[in-house]
Design a protein around this motif. Structure first.
Motif, mmCIF file in Angstrom:
data_model
loop_
_atom_site.group_PDB
_atom_site.id
_atom_site.type_symbol
_atom_site.label_atom_id
_atom_site.label_comp_id
_atom_site.label_asym_id
_atom_site.label_seq_id
_atom_site.Cartn_x
_atom_site.Cartn_y
_atom_site.Cartn_z
ATOM 1 N N VAL A 174 55.388 -20.839 13.583
ATOM 2 C CA VAL A 174 56.110 -19.599 13.278
ATOM 3 C C VAL A 174 55.379 -18.450 13.963
ATOM 4 O O VAL A 174 54.196 -18.213 13.700
ATOM 5 C CB VAL A 174 56.197 -19.354 11.754
ATOM 6 N N TYR A 175 56.084 -17.741 14.849
ATOM 7 C CA TYR A 175 55.483 -16.683 15.670
ATOM 8 C C TYR A 175 56.116 -15.354 15.266
ATOM 9 O O TYR A 175 57.253 -15.045 15.633
ATOM 10 C CB TYR A 175 55.743 -17.006 17.134
ATOM 11 N N ASP A 176 55.404 -14.555 14.491
ATOM 12 C CA ASP A 176 56.001 -13.399 13.807
ATOM 13 C C ASP A 176 55.194 -12.125 13.974
ATOM 14 O O ASP A 176 54.050 -12.149 14.425
ATOM 15 C CB ASP A 176 56.107 -13.692 12.304
ATOM 16 N N GLY A 177 55.810 -11.024 13.519
ATOM 17 C CA GLY A 177 55.110 -9.751 13.423
ATOM 18 C C GLY A 177 55.937 -8.573 13.891
ATOM 19 O O GLY A 177 56.243 -7.650 13.133
ATOM 20 N N TRP A 178 56.307 -8.578 15.166
ATOM 21 C CA TRP A 178 56.957 -7.419 15.770
ATOM 22 C C TRP A 178 58.306 -7.101 15.135
ATOM 23 O O TRP A 178 58.563 -5.968 14.725
ATOM 24 C CB TRP A 178 57.095 -7.663 17.278
ATOM 25 N N ASN A 179 59.185 -8.091 15.041
ATOM 26 C CA ASN A 179 60.516 -7.839 14.479
ATOM 27 C C ASN A 179 60.461 -7.462 13.000
ATOM 28 O O ASN A 179 61.241 -6.632 12.531
ATOM 29 C CB ASN A 179 61.424 -9.060 14.675
ATOM 30 N N ASP A 180 59.545 -8.061 12.249
ATOM 31 C CA ASP A 180 59.400 -7.699 10.840
ATOM 32 C C ASP A 180 58.921 -6.258 10.708
ATOM 33 O O ASP A 180 59.398 -5.509 9.841
ATOM 34 C CB ASP A 180 58.414 -8.646 10.140
ATOM 35 N N LEU A 181 57.999 -5.854 11.581
ATOM 36 C CA LEU A 181 57.512 -4.479 11.532
ATOM 37 C C LEU A 181 58.613 -3.496 11.915
ATOM 38 O O LEU A 181 58.758 -2.443 11.293
ATOM 39 C CB LEU A 181 56.309 -4.337 12.474
ATOM 40 N N ARG A 182 59.402 -3.862 12.940
ATOM 41 C CA ARG A 182 60.504 -2.976 13.355
ATOM 42 C C ARG A 182 61.584 -2.885 12.289
ATOM 43 O O ARG A 182 62.270 -1.867 12.176
ATOM 44 C CB ARG A 182 61.105 -3.462 14.682
ATOM 45 N N GLU A 188 54.145 -7.663 1.862
ATOM 46 C CA GLU A 188 54.414 -8.570 0.741
ATOM 47 C C GLU A 188 55.618 -9.457 1.029
ATOM 48 O O GLU A 188 55.592 -10.671 0.780
ATOM 49 C CB GLU A 188 54.644 -7.768 -0.536
ATOM 50 N N SER A 189 56.699 -8.867 1.572
ATOM 51 C CA SER A 189 57.897 -9.661 1.858
ATOM 52 C C SER A 189 57.635 -10.673 2.965
ATOM 53 O O SER A 189 58.100 -11.823 2.893
ATOM 54 C CB SER A 189 59.064 -8.750 2.241
ATOM 55 N N LEU A 190 56.899 -10.265 4.001
ATOM 56 C CA LEU A 190 56.573 -11.200 5.075
ATOM 57 C C LEU A 190 55.700 -12.335 4.545
ATOM 58 O O LEU A 190 55.920 -13.515 4.868
ATOM 59 C CB LEU A 190 55.844 -10.461 6.200
ATOM 60 N N LYS A 251 47.856 -5.024 7.128
ATOM 61 C CA LYS A 251 48.115 -5.830 5.930
ATOM 62 C C LYS A 251 48.710 -7.182 6.306
ATOM 63 O O LYS A 251 48.394 -8.210 5.675
ATOM 64 C CB LYS A 251 49.049 -5.084 4.981
ATOM 65 N N TYR A 252 49.600 -7.187 7.325
ATOM 66 C CA TYR A 252 50.110 -8.463 7.826
ATOM 67 C C TYR A 252 48.939 -9.371 8.195
ATOM 68 O O TYR A 252 48.917 -10.565 7.863
ATOM 69 C CB TYR A 252 50.954 -8.258 9.089
#
Length: 522
Positions: A174-182, A188-190, A251-252
């Motif tokens: 799972v490669y995450d971060g940018w879209n969740d931040l945008r 907490e949700s991530l 926090k992420y």
């Protein structure tokens, strides 16, 4: 009667006229639509050495990818992007997983899908698949690109549960971060979504590795002028500067160490810190080079948790006593070292801890015959770069024998009769249409000298140092790089296929100088 015929003719001509009109309107509309398409990477410093037509085509290919909700529509093909019959970017694979297959899905947004990648093979999953390409043919490792434009951790959780589970994954990256931040998703949700995906892995017996992706300005990379603009001007979906969310991204990062049920996590925020050349073409998307660097890090993480029983099926004549039980990576290195494989495996790992018969022993017991090479200098076809004709020349130097050969490789500018410095070569050598060597070599000086030691060992080994860019071997005249193993043997046909990745300057990346080709018979 003649009036009726006239009416029929008029009606037919009217229908034909309407069809022609509709066709003209459609052509004009398509031309207009293509003209409206704009991709940020078309004006990016990374792509400036790429042919303008190719840049335009990459952009059009991206815009023509069709989706239905959070899924790709199957069976789409363009020059640079292929969506298979199951709705994933890349090659076809069977919906039912066989026992001899280990299946890894790489899940993420457009950065995982490969926005700006010049091909399916230069996406992150494409590179990881390349790193695994030389495993034993008896077993197959599938790397599947499950990236989709705009996906955040909510969309990924749904996709994993509704679609990916049906294909029996063995591992999910799972490669995450940018879209969740945008999307202004809280840490907490991530964190909750990551744990949900890991719980699905536990329940369905597959591993889940969570990776936090790099963003321009969120690590310690020395940014270029364009990259600095991306980091300061980039916004979230509400047009608020994304840099305002840096504390949330911290926090992420902290949550990576507090995941439950996950196999592992990896923080890639600082993966480009040692890179001074351009990597980002906007705040989150990266070049082929960036994809390659990320893929190497994920590949190494995958190896740490690769199932031992699967790897142990790779044939080896070594006893288990000789394997270092303390480090699983050492087990893989040991097992693969005795398997007749191409250089991609040999070059990824170092085999210095193996005892091999020195070449000097061969020379003491055998008087090597002189190789009968009718030609000593081989030239590839010419290609155009910056209005200059260039080609690659390979020369077999004098005093060669069956076991020791020295090659000199140069890139020649035919227009001004000069030798080109700072070339990064992607060199493939094929023996009877099978790749036996495939790796990057950076040559700061004009001449690339390569010592070849031909022996009957089971693997091909490159001796030399690597640099960070493309993880290329550093080639110099003194001391020259050395390749040893069952390579350049007598009475065998070889194909040299070479791509040039940098030219004139080590920061001058090019993507259009491909498929220089030479056939050689020793």
């Amino acid at each position: 009667m003649s009036v009726q015929v006239s009416y029929k003719k008029q009606s037919l001509l009217g229908i034909i006229g309407l069809l022609i009109l509709f066709l003209v309107v459609e052509v004009i509309a398509n031309v207009w639509w293509v003209a409206q398409i704009n991709c940020e990477f078309e004006e990016n410093e990374i792509f400036m050495n790429m042919d303008e037509e190719k840049r335009r085509q990459l952009c059009v290919d991206l815009y023509e990818v069709k989706t239905s909700g959070d899924e790709l529509i199957p069976n789409q093909q363009s020059k640079s992007i292929n969506i298979n019959s199951l709705g994933f970017r890349g090659e076809e694979f069977s919906s039912e997983k066989l026992d001899d297959v280990y299946r890894i899905f790489m899940l993420g947004g457009s950065t995982m899908f490969g926005h700006g990648a010049t091909s399916d093979q230069t996406t992150i999953p494409g590179y990881v698949q390349e790193f695994f390409q030389n495993y034993n043919d008896e077993f197959k490792i599938e790397i599947i690109n499950a990236g989709i434009q705009g996906a955040d951790s909510y969309a990924e959780t749904k996709m994993l549960e509704r679609k990916l589970l049906t294909y029996s994954p063995d591992m999910i990256i799972v490669y995450d971060g940018w879209n969740d931040l945008r999307a202004d998703n809280t840490a907490e949700s991530l964190h909750n979504n990551w744990n949900l995906m890991c719980e699905l892995g536990q329940k369905n017996n597959f591993d889940v590795i969570i990776a936090l992706q790099p963003i321009a300005g969120f690590g310690n990379k020395i940014l270029t002028k364009q990259e600095t603009e991306y980091s300061t001007l980039g916004t979230n979906y509400n047009d608020i500067p994304l840099m305002n969310s840096l504390s949330e991204y911290e926090k992420y990062t902290s949550n990576l160490d507090d995941l439950e049920n996950c196999t592992s996590s990896i923080n890639l925020r600082t993966i480009f810190d040692n890179e001074s050349t351009p990597i980002y073409w906007d705040q989150g998307h990266v070049s082929d080079k960036g994809n390659n660097i990320i893929a190497k890090a994920l590949y190494n993480e995958i190896l740490e948790f690769f199932p031992k029983d699967f790897v142990s099926k790779i044939p080896t004549t070594y006893s288990t006593d000789e394997i270092n039980e303390n480090k699983f990576e050492d087990q893989i290195r040991f097992l693969l070292s005795n398997y007749k494989t191409s250089l991609m495996i040999s070059s990824i790992f170092s085999f210095e801890f193996f005892s091999e018969k020195p070449v000097t022993d061969i020379k003491e017991t055998v008087v090597p015959p002189v190789i009968d090479i009718k030609e000593r200098i081989f030239e590839t076809q010419s290609q155009i770069y910056d209005d200059h004709k260039i080609h690659i020349e390979i020369e077999f130097l004098d005093n060669q024998n069956e076991y020791q050969k020295q090659l000199k490789i140069e890139t020649i500018n035919e227009t001004n009769n000069s030798v080109i410095p700072n070339v990064t070569y992607f060199l493939k050598i094929l023996k009877n249409d099978e790749i036996i060597l495939s790796d990057f070599f950076y040559v700061e000086e004009e001449v690339f000298t390569l010592n070849i030691i031909t022996d009957n060992s089971d693997s091909i080994i490159v001796s030399g140092e690597r640099q960070y860019d493309h993880n290329a071997f550093i080639a110099s005249v003194v001391p020259p790089l050395e390749i040893s193993g069952p390579i350049l043997q007598k009475d065998v046909n070889y194909d040299f296929i070479i791509e040039i990745r940098t030219i004139y300057d080590k920061s001058n990346w090019v993507f259009s100088l491909d498929n220089f080709h030479i056939k050689i018979k020793i």
